[in-house]
Enzyme design. Structure first.
Site, PDB file in Angstrom:
ATOM      1  N   ASP A 284     -12.330  18.277  54.836  1.00  0.00           N
ATOM      2  CA  ASP A 284     -11.127  18.739  54.161  1.00  0.00           C
ATOM      3  C   ASP A 284     -11.551  19.248  52.777  1.00  0.00           C
ATOM      4  OD1 ASP A 284      -8.552  19.446  53.565  1.00  0.00           O
ATOM      5  OD2 ASP A 284      -7.671  17.576  54.246  1.00  0.00           O
TER       6      ASP A 284
HETATM    7  C1  NOJ Z   1      -6.068  20.285  52.318  1.00  0.00           C
HETATM    8  C2  NOJ Z   1      -5.240  19.803  53.472  1.00  0.00           C
HETATM    9  O1  NOJ Z   1      -5.343  18.387  53.592  1.00  0.00           O
HETATM   10  C3  NOJ Z   1      -5.625  20.420  54.795  1.00  0.00           C
HETATM   11  O2  NOJ Z   1      -4.696  20.018  55.762  1.00  0.00           O
HETATM   12  C4  NOJ Z   1      -5.700  21.918  54.677  1.00  0.00           C
HETATM   13  O3  NOJ Z   1      -6.024  22.484  55.921  1.00  0.00           O
HETATM   14  C5  NOJ Z   1      -6.726  22.270  53.621  1.00  0.00           C
HETATM   15  N1  NOJ Z   1      -6.328  21.710  52.344  1.00  0.00           N
HETATM   16  C6  NOJ Z   1      -6.915  23.769  53.489  1.00  0.00           C
HETATM   17  O4  NOJ Z   1      -5.810  24.344  52.910  1.00  0.00           O
END
Ligand code: NOJ
Length: 743
Positions: A284
């Site tokens: 993430d």
């Molecule tokens: C953080 C989020 O937790 C995740 O779900 C997302 O895909 C990413 N950022 C990218 O935007």
């Protein structure tokens, strides 16, 4: 990844040309040949993902993305917007780098791309798998036309705490429903063949247990026993995998003392060794760098080492693989075989998407323009918004509204386009969203008086008087109140789950006029409604309903369609009951209200144990009668089937859909079992007077659960069966599971 056979692909009517599934062995050969030509630096470059500048979805970092791409130091870009930008970056990758390896473009296509569907939790309330799959198909058509290859969806985190803002992105509290929806979403995004330029590679997230954040605070620690991980949190991920999902995203949270992004248990032992996953795992946003504040890595190289060796293949925005993996590979701390495994998985994904044949996947500005907001996309969004709304109260048939009703329409949310499309709106534009006000004025020309009443936040009561005046000269009040879009989503947890601001007070004032009051509730999560329920005659939960939310809500208010949504998450009476979910385990002192007060049972002094509205609950404009419920046999043998049937009749006056639900209780096991668990559902539409027999077939495997040694199988013994319209369905019979091998 399992690619379905060409025969299967041909039997599906696709929205575009059918593409023959590529020969997997040939793709692997090509990838191996490419890998053999790559330097260690070029390999590591493939593991790097940067956000396009200006569109960050996390703490922003600055760099010259173009120069990095040209130097072969980037494998993927996220958040690039539109054909112009994606083609621009891709051109650099395929024209300026030594090996001309195309980039893979990722994006959060969560509930639509430009046509925005209701938030995911709302969609789950439809229990309509075909409609959900279709919404992802449409999202894929639109996003792929804009140059996107890969969506960071479906988000399948089971969530039992409505304070957590990200409940809006998931399918709620139940692993069975969540798994069914996970499969539907993966099928919708990926289709039968990823080389179809209208498909998107899916990424199931967040692995794992991110939804169990302590106290419902986003990014917080989770402590989940392995048995609960396997019975509750893992199943939707396994379902996505069965459906062929190509990638996983590692979660932010600390899970039982090891942050998910450093968890060898999750990423290697379970995902790859047990489940046989051969796609790739992306971190993430900065979750590798966050191993430092988590306190599990002492410095940057250690963070990179822990994450990479645990099985996180791609680094989203931590900027740690690029600087530190070369030395780690050099020293042998990271085996070259591990690097090759990660790069192979990423290159294979690119190959399966057809990027080596056409790095632009047939994009053009013309196609991009043509793909968006097509009439059939808007119609599908309206349909799903209608099916997602849940009728929670309807005294004296206040709804549907009479055709000649004079309506006072109140509330900021009735008139704001931005709130309709919610958080994670991708490229959804508020100017395309149709409000309740616009749709209601169209359906009831000259009969609607709008008054703001109060904003969704804040303590300004100056609009109350005008709203009350409007109510007095109308036949009925429709108040559109609740949570604005910014109160749910990532980093949007709440400690109070009440309707914010002075909106509840406004309802009380409107109630005093004596006019019937209909509350249309906007919400990104279950809310505690005790302070408003007495002030309303009818309550229609609209969630955050998407681009076509207004017309969909008016379709329901007017009676053109009957509400049919059923809650995918329990609504508590107050926040103190949280976490509250229907499939909890029994205590040794269960409280039974039917037996009267008993101090020494598990209960509160100030609130009943029961929720305000149970999982699976939702009313209709018609009535349904359940009859002839039967468990076919008193026994189920290890190699047999059990047949459970019920007849459902529409006994009211309008056509409507019902979601028939089957629950089981395993009365005694080697570990304690939930008081009941959803094991089947069917959404049916019946005309007035029509009836239908619904048959559920259970197999022994449907009774299986994990035991303390983590084995997974059913145990002999008695099972109680419940069938009905929600999770409080009555017991209709029981049967005994027999397995001579286990006696
Ligand atoms: C953080 C989020 O937790 C995740 O779900 C997302 O895909 C990413 N950022 C990218 O935007």
């Amino acid at each position: 990844m399992k690619l379905r056979s060409v025969a299967a692909a041909l039997s599906v009517v696709s929205s575009s040309i059918l593409f023959a599934a590529p020969d997997e062995a040939a793709l692997r050969e090509k990838v191996a040949a490419l890998l053999a030509q790559m330097s260690t630096e070029e390999k590591i470059g493939q593991l790097v993902q940067y956000s396009a500048p200006g569109a960050e979805t996390g703490p922003a970092t600055r760099r010259n993305v173009e120069a990095e791409i040209a130097a072969g130091r980037v494998g993927s870009i996220l958040n690039a917007i539109g054909v112009e930008q994606t083609r621009h970056y891709q051109k650099i990758a395929v024209e300026q780098t030594r090996l001309k390896i195309p980039l893979i473009f990722g994006y959060d296509v969560i509930h639509g791309y430009q046509t925005i569907f209701p938030i995911n939790l709302a969609q789950a309330a439809s229990w309509d798998l075909a409609a959900i799959e279709n919404s992802e198909r449409i999202a894929a058509i639109e996003a792929s036309a804009a140059g996107i290859h890969w969506t960071f969806a479906p988000m399948v985190d089971i969530a039992r705490d409505p304070r957590w803002g990200r409940v809006m992105e998931g399918s709620g509290e139940d692993p069975f429903l969540g798994s069914a929806i996970a499969r539907a979403r993966v099928r919708g995004f990926q289709g039968d063949d990823l080389t179809n330029p209208e498909s998107l590679l899916a990424c199931v997230k967040h692995f794992a247990a991110y939804g169990a954040a302590q106290a419902g605070r986003d990014y917080n620690t989770t402590d989940v026993p392995e048995i609960v991980l396997r019975d509750v949190y893992f199943p939707p991920f396994q379902a996505a995998l069965e459906a062929g999902v190509g990638t996983f995203m590692a979660a932010f949270n600390d899970l039982n003392g090891v942050p998910a992004s450093a968890s060898k248990f999750l990423m290697t032992d379970v995902l790859r060794k047990e489940w046989g996953f051969d796609g790739f795992v992306v971190s993430d946003w900065t979750s590798i760098r966050e191993l430092l504040p988590h306190g599990i890595a002492a410095d940057e190289p250690e963070a990179a080492l822990l994450a990479f060796n645990a099985g996180v293949d791609m680094d989203m925005e931590s900027r740690l693989y690029l600087p530190h993996l070369p030395a780690l590979v050099e020293s042998g701390a990271v085996p070259m075989s591990r690097l090759d495994e990660a790069v192979t998985a990423i290159l294979l994904a690119k190959a399966r998407l057809g990027l080596f044949e056409d790095p632009y996947r047939g994009t053009s500005e013309e196609r991009e323009k043509q793909a968006m907001l097509r009439p059939e996309h808007l119609e599908a969004a309206r349909d799903l918004a209608r099916k997602s709304a849940v009728l929670l109260k309807n005294e004296r048939s206040t709804l549907p509204l009479r055709k000649d009703a004079k309506i006072a329409l109140v509330g900021q949310l009735a008139d704001t386009q931005r709130d309709l499309i919610g958080e994670w709106r991708a490229r959804g534009r508020e100017e395309d969203a149709v409000t309740v006000r616009t749709a209601l004025e169209k359906a009831y020309p000259g009969r609607v008086t709008y008054a703001l009443g109060a904003k969704s936040m804040g303590d300004d009561r100056s609009g109350f008087a005008a709203a009350v005046a409007a109510a007095k000269k109308s036949d009925v009040v429709v108040a559109v109140l609740g949570e604005g879009w910014f109160l749910s989503g990532e980093a949007s947890s709440r400690s109070s789950i009440k309707i914010p601001g002075v909106q509840a007070e406004l309802l009380a004032e409107l109630r005093k006029t004596g006019k019937p009051v209909v509350l249309v509730l906007f919400a990104g999560r279950p809310l505690a409604l005790a302070n408003v329920l007495d002030h309303v005659d009818a309550l229609l939960l609209a969630w955050l309903p998407g681009t076509m939310g207004g017309p969909a809500i008016v379709d329901l208010l007017s009676g053109a369609f009957s509400p049919s949504g059923k809650l995918p998450m329990t609504f508590p009476r107050n926040v103190g009951q949280v976490p509250i979910f229907y499939n909890h385990r029994a205590t040794g002192r269960p409280f039974d209200p039917a037996k009267g007060p008993d101090k020494w049972k598990s209960q509160y002094l100030d609130v009943p144990n029961t929720p305000q509205f149970p999982f699976g609950f939702g009313l209709s404009y018609t009535t349904f009668k359940y009859s002839d419920a039967r468990v076919a046999s008193p026994t189920l043998d290890a190699n047999g089937n059990q047949r459970i049937s019920v007849t459902v009749k529409n006994t009211g006056r309008v056509e409507a859909a019902e979601v028939v639900q089957l629950y089981l209780r395993d009365v005694a096991g080697s570990v304690t079992r939930p008081v009941r668990e959803l094991k089947g559902f069917e959404r049916i539409t019946l005309k007035p007077g029509e009836s239908r027999e619904i048959v559920f077939t259970l197999k022994p495997q449907d009774l299986a659960f994990h035991r303390t040694d983590m084995s997974f199988k059913p145990e002999p013994g008695k099972f109680e069966v419940f069938v009905g319209p929600d999770s409080t369905a009555p017991k209709i019979g029981e049967f005994t599971y027999r397995d001579p091998a286990q006696n």
